[in-house]
Design a protein around this motif. Structure first.
Motif, PDB file in Angstrom:
ATOM      1  N   MET A 150     -17.196  -0.945  12.479  1.00  9.89           N
ATOM      2  CA  MET A 150     -17.933  -0.552  13.681  1.00  9.89           C
ATOM      3  C   MET A 150     -19.315  -1.153  13.617  1.00  9.89           C
ATOM      4  N   GLN A 151     -19.939  -1.267  14.782  1.00 10.35           N
ATOM      5  CA  GLN A 151     -21.339  -1.677  14.783  1.00 10.35           C
ATOM      6  C   GLN A 151     -22.171  -0.609  14.081  1.00 10.35           C
ATOM      7  N   GLU A 169     -13.827  -2.737   4.896  1.00 10.81           N
ATOM      8  CA  GLU A 169     -14.885  -3.630   5.363  1.00 10.81           C
ATOM      9  C   GLU A 169     -15.506  -3.128   6.657  1.00 10.81           C
ATOM     10  N   GLY A 170     -16.786  -3.463   6.860  1.00 17.46           N
ATOM     11  CA  GLY A 170     -17.447  -3.191   8.124  1.00 17.46           C
ATOM     12  C   GLY A 170     -18.001  -1.790   8.286  1.00 17.46           C
ATOM     13  N   SER A 199      -7.453  -1.900  -1.595  1.00 20.65           N
ATOM     14  CA  SER A 199      -8.593  -2.280  -2.431  1.00 20.65           C
ATOM     15  C   SER A 199      -9.887  -1.789  -1.811  1.00 20.65           C
ATOM     16  N   ALA A 200     -10.831  -1.423  -2.675  1.00 19.92           N
ATOM     17  CA  ALA A 200     -12.151  -0.994  -2.207  1.00 19.92           C
ATOM     18  C   ALA A 200     -13.184  -2.104  -2.339  1.00 19.92           C
ATOM     19  N   LEU A 201     -12.750  -3.305  -2.651  1.00 18.17           N
ATOM     20  CA  LEU A 201     -13.699  -4.389  -2.924  1.00 18.17           C
ATOM     21  C   LEU A 201     -14.485  -4.818  -1.689  1.00 18.17           C
ATOM     22  N   GLY A 202     -14.018  -4.479  -0.494  1.00 22.62           N
ATOM     23  CA  GLY A 202     -14.749  -4.840   0.718  1.00 22.62           C
ATOM     24  C   GLY A 202     -15.812  -3.841   1.118  1.00 22.62           C
ATOM     25  N   LEU A 203     -15.983  -2.793   0.325  1.00 23.66           N
ATOM     26  CA  LEU A 203     -16.951  -1.752   0.666  1.00 23.66           C
ATOM     27  C   LEU A 203     -18.379  -2.284   0.593  1.00 23.66           C
ATOM     28  N   HIS A 249     -21.331  -1.504  -0.391  1.00 21.62           N
ATOM     29  CA  HIS A 249     -22.096  -0.535  -1.171  1.00 21.62           C
ATOM     30  C   HIS A 249     -23.594  -0.782  -1.103  1.00 21.62           C
ATOM     31  N   GLY A 250     -23.993  -1.999  -0.793  1.00 22.17           N
ATOM     32  CA  GLY A 250     -25.411  -2.288  -0.676  1.00 22.17           C
ATOM     33  C   GLY A 250     -26.061  -1.630   0.523  1.00 22.17           C
ATOM     34  N   GLN A 251     -25.256  -1.256   1.519  1.00 25.20           N
ATOM     35  CA  GLN A 251     -25.787  -0.607   2.721  1.00 25.20           C
ATOM     36  C   GLN A 251     -25.478   0.891   2.776  1.00 25.20           C
ATOM     37  N   LEU A 252     -24.531   1.329   1.955  1.00 22.08           N
ATOM     38  CA  LEU A 252     -24.144   2.747   1.956  1.00 22.08           C
ATOM     39  C   LEU A 252     -24.877   3.491   0.837  1.00 22.08           C
ATOM     40  N   PHE A 253     -26.193   3.364   0.842  1.00 19.46           N
ATOM     41  CA  PHE A 253     -26.972   3.927  -0.258  1.00 19.46           C
ATOM     42  C   PHE A 253     -27.197   5.427  -0.133  1.00 19.46           C
ATOM     43  N   ASN A 254     -26.696   6.068   0.935  1.00 20.37           N
ATOM     44  CA  ASN A 254     -26.795   7.524   1.063  1.00 20.37           C
ATOM     45  C   ASN A 254     -25.445   8.217   0.982  1.00 20.37           C
ATOM     46  N   LEU A 255     -24.379   7.469   0.742  1.00 19.11           N
ATOM     47  CA  LEU A 255     -23.048   8.058   0.720  1.00 19.11           C
ATOM     48  C   LEU A 255     -22.881   8.974  -0.493  1.00 19.11           C
ATOM     49  N   GLN A 256     -22.517  10.238  -0.233  1.00 18.54           N
ATOM     50  CA  GLN A 256     -22.369  11.232  -1.301  1.00 18.54           C
ATOM     51  C   GLN A 256     -20.935  11.708  -1.484  1.00 18.54           C
ATOM     52  N   ILE A 257     -20.137  11.683  -0.418  1.00 23.43           N
ATOM     53  CA  ILE A 257     -18.754  12.147  -0.481  1.00 23.43           C
ATOM     54  C   ILE A 257     -17.844  11.061   0.078  1.00 23.43           C
TER      55      ILE A 257
END
Length: 329
Positions: free
Chosen positions: A120-121, A140-141, A159-163, A165-173
């Motif tokens: 998503m955007q 991804e995305g 696979s989780a390799l497309g995640l 992670h550099g932008q999801l720095f607040n993800l807790q769950i």
């Protein structure tokens, strides 16, 4: 909008959806649903929660729910830019692009649709999303910077390799139960606290060293035979569920010694849980453990484990002394 936090259980995504339901037949899955756009009548029926707008000078509905409507097109939502809470579960959506204009969105639930991607955007305030039980094949995305709670359970992710992670720095769950993951590689999310990976096909644990704030890890119903991959940097992990894997040796259990805060461990339905003195052997290896298979260790068990530890230390010293004597001769 900025800084608004979600509170209470009303918008929690941790409620258990019905599990164990039969998947659709493949033939049905490929059928193209008949067009069914969102109408003004359905829109009026689903709008609620009248609130002040961001500037405080007007009021607008901020919640919308339209479940079980067979919707295939939600373009009409583009006119309602003040929406914060949207539930479009149990429809036939393949495209969420009309939501990209909803920049005030905080909470989104689109369970049981026909989505093949979670892309998503970027939405600046979005904190909670559930994509459960769709047909999503990758991660991804997903780039929403304030996202704290993400559910992708019951999809087809391998696979989780497309995640991002550099932008999801607040993800807790992060909820990934019931997918097709074979490894934990790619889940290096430094703020993550709860990670649910049950009912996958995981054989190897990789990339866990970045999970320094993780407190709870569910790996039930996977295919783990070894426990390589845990490391001392996982200094907050307190609960680990390994039920129904292939752990046969206490040597593998001993690898959990690197987890300094581990208090609760579940090993039921592994081959090692059928071994004689199973509970005692685990406690000898992990003396700081408080619970095994959801049962607290009793004082008499701790006393017995201490005796076994002491006896084995003495035996080791005797063996070392004997070996040293042989070397001196």
């Amino acid at each position: 909008m900025e800084g608004e936090e979600l509170e209470g259980d009303e918008y929690s995504l941790q409620e258990e959806a019905g599990e164990g339901e039969e998947e659709e037949e493949e033939e049905e899955a490929e059928e193209v649903p008949a067009p069914c756009p969102l109408t003004e009548d359905v829109l009026k029926e689903g709008l609620s929660l009248l609130c002040k707008t961001g500037n405080g000078l007007a009021h607008a509905y901020v919640k919308f729910e339209a479940k079980y409507k067979n919707l295939t097109d939600i373009s009409l939502l583009e006119c309602f830019i003040h929406l914060r809470y949207v539930d479009l579960s149990e429809n036939k959506l393949r495209d969420l692009s009309p939501l990209s204009i909803l920049t005030h969105l905080l909470w989104l639930k689109v369970d049981r649709n026909l989505l093949t991607s979670a892309c998503m955007q970027e939405l600046p305030y979005l904190q909670i999303i559930s994509f459960a039980y769709n047909r999503i094949k990758d991660m991804e995305g997903i780039t929403h910077p304030r996202l704290a709670n993400l559910s992708l359970k019951g999809n087809k992710i391998q696979s989780a390799l497309g995640l991002s992670h550099g932008q999801l720095f607040n993800l807790q769950i992060l909820e990934l139960r019931g997918n097709m993951l074979k490894s934990t590689a790619g889940l290096n999310l430094p703020k993550l606290k709860n990670l649910y990976l049950a009912q996958n096909a995981i054989r190897s644990l990789e990339g866990l060293e970045a999970l320094g704030q993780l407190t709870k890890l569910h790996l039930r119903d996977n295919q783990l035979e070894t426990l390589d991959g845990f490391c001392s940097s996982m200094k907050c992990l307190q609960y680990l569920n390994l039920r129904n894997n292939g752990i046969s040796s206490f040597q593998e259990v001993a690898k959990l010694r690197v987890l300094p805060m581990l208090q609760a461990l579940v090993l039921l339905d592994n081959p090692c849980s059928d071994e004689p003195n199973y509970r005692l052997e685990v406690l000898v290896l992990l003396p700081h453990l408080q619970r095994l298979d959801k049962e607290l260790f009793e004082q008499d068990e701790r006393a017995e484990a201490n005796k076994i530890c002491q006896k084995r230390r003495e035996e080791e010293k005797d063996i070392e002394g004997s070996l040293q004597g042989d070397v001196n001769e």
